[in-house]
Structure formats: structure tokens, C-alpha cells
Design a protein around this motif. Sequence first.
Motif, PDB file in Angstrom:
ATOM      1  N   UNK A  62      -3.653   9.317   3.378  1.00  0.00           N
ATOM      2  CA  UNK A  62      -2.971  10.318   2.569  1.00  0.00           C
ATOM      3  C   UNK A  62      -1.543  10.490   3.072  1.00  0.00           C
ATOM      4  N   UNK A  63      -0.732  11.104   2.242  1.00  0.00           N
ATOM      5  CA  UNK A  63       0.685  11.330   2.539  1.00  0.00           C
ATOM      6  C   UNK A  63       0.876  11.995   3.909  1.00  0.00           C
ATOM      7  N   UNK A  64       0.077  13.032   4.189  1.00  0.00           N
ATOM      8  CA  UNK A  64       0.258  13.782   5.434  1.00  0.00           C
ATOM      9  C   UNK A  64      -0.342  13.084   6.659  1.00  0.00           C
ATOM     10  N   UNK A  65      -0.954  11.930   6.477  1.00  0.00           N
ATOM     11  CA  UNK A  65      -1.510  11.169   7.599  1.00  0.00           C
ATOM     12  C   UNK A  65      -0.558  10.062   8.062  1.00  0.00           C
ATOM     13  N   UNK A  66       0.617   9.998   7.454  1.00  0.00           N
ATOM     14  CA  UNK A  66       1.603   8.979   7.797  1.00  0.00           C
ATOM     15  C   UNK A  66       2.707   9.564   8.666  1.00  0.00           C
ATOM     16  N   UNK A  67       3.208   8.737   9.562  1.00  0.00           N
ATOM     17  CA  UNK A  67       4.323   9.130  10.422  1.00  0.00           C
ATOM     18  C   UNK A  67       5.298   7.966  10.458  1.00  0.00           C
ATOM     19  N   UNK A  80      -2.886   7.741  10.674  1.00  0.00           N
ATOM     20  CA  UNK A  80      -4.132   8.138  11.325  1.00  0.00           C
ATOM     21  C   UNK A  80      -4.936   8.980  10.365  1.00  0.00           C
ATOM     22  N   UNK A  81      -6.138   8.496  10.075  1.00  0.00           N
ATOM     23  CA  UNK A  81      -7.006   9.164   9.116  1.00  0.00           C
ATOM     24  C   UNK A  81      -7.919  10.123   9.851  1.00  0.00           C
ATOM     25  N   UNK A  82      -8.049  11.299   9.321  1.00  0.00           N
ATOM     26  CA  UNK A  82      -8.898  12.302   9.945  1.00  0.00           C
ATOM     27  C   UNK A  82     -10.194  12.446   9.147  1.00  0.00           C
ATOM     28  N   UNK A  83     -11.287  11.942   9.704  1.00  0.00           N
ATOM     29  CA  UNK A  83     -12.615  12.049   9.084  1.00  0.00           C
ATOM     30  C   UNK A  83     -13.374  13.152   9.827  1.00  0.00           C
ATOM     31  N   UNK A 122       3.058   6.124  -2.657  1.00  0.00           N
ATOM     32  CA  UNK A 122       2.330   6.208  -3.913  1.00  0.00           C
ATOM     33  C   UNK A 122       1.322   5.076  -3.980  1.00  0.00           C
ATOM     34  N   UNK A 123       0.087   5.407  -4.330  1.00  0.00           N
ATOM     35  CA  UNK A 123      -0.986   4.416  -4.509  1.00  0.00           C
ATOM     36  C   UNK A 123      -1.138   3.484  -3.307  1.00  0.00           C
TER      37      UNK A 123
END
Length: 144
Positions: A62-67, A80-83, A122-123
Amino acid sequence: MLPVLNKKSIEPFARNPLINAMDRLMDEMFTDGFALVETGGRMDMYEAGDKLYVEAEVPGFKHDELDLSLENNVLTVKAEQRIEEEDKNVNYYIRERRRQRWARSIRLPVNVDNNKINASFNDGILKIEMEKAEVAKAHKIQIK
């Protein structure tokens, strides 16, 4: 020829709690609590006129998981994906969805203006547009 073993071929044994516990232990031992999955990382870098472009595939994030950062002319993209944490009261038969992380750093071929960087997502595609620094732009020199 040796038989090929995978999780699907041992499915009848998957309901055994001891095998489930051993499977989780092995997963955690070799991944340190993370499933480091190759979820993307392919990049394109190109220039057009006075701009440098980078496009990176980062599907599943998602957008907020990118740095995104730029330091010493090195562009770094991290994801980094937060599951959700594992529920200890649940007996998983299969546990493949874990937290994923990915990072990629590339040295830029030219200097860019740090104040003129735009990024969009996007996408599953991260697009970064950077304007070349004045020293990197081609200058026409008139001969007298």
C-alpha cells in the motif's frame, strides 16, 4: 527418479499438530519471523530531456508501506507490509501470508535536484520523476 515433495504432496499429514508446530518452527528459524518474498523489484530507469525517471514494481504493498529516499546520489526504495500478528489460539494448517519486506537501491547516473522530485504510486507501480541538477544538464557553449 526421486519423488518431489512439497506442501501439497504431504497434505494428509498437515492436520497433525506436531507437524504444524515443526513447520512453523522451521519457517521462523529460516525467515527470522519474516517471509521475505520476492514481490517485485523490477525497475526501469530512463531519461527524457532534463528529467530522470524511475519506475518500480512493488505489487501487494500500500501507499503508506513505501519509503523513498535519496542520499549521495543513491535512490532507495523500501517497502514493508504489515500483516496481523499470528493468533496463538488458532491452529493454522497453512501459514504463508507473513510480513513481507523489500528494498532496492540504485545509483543515479546523473545528479538530480533534491527539491524537484515527484513520486506517485498506482496499481503496484511506483513512478519517480526527478529533474536533473543544473550541473548535470547539457549546456550549449557558443564558440567565438
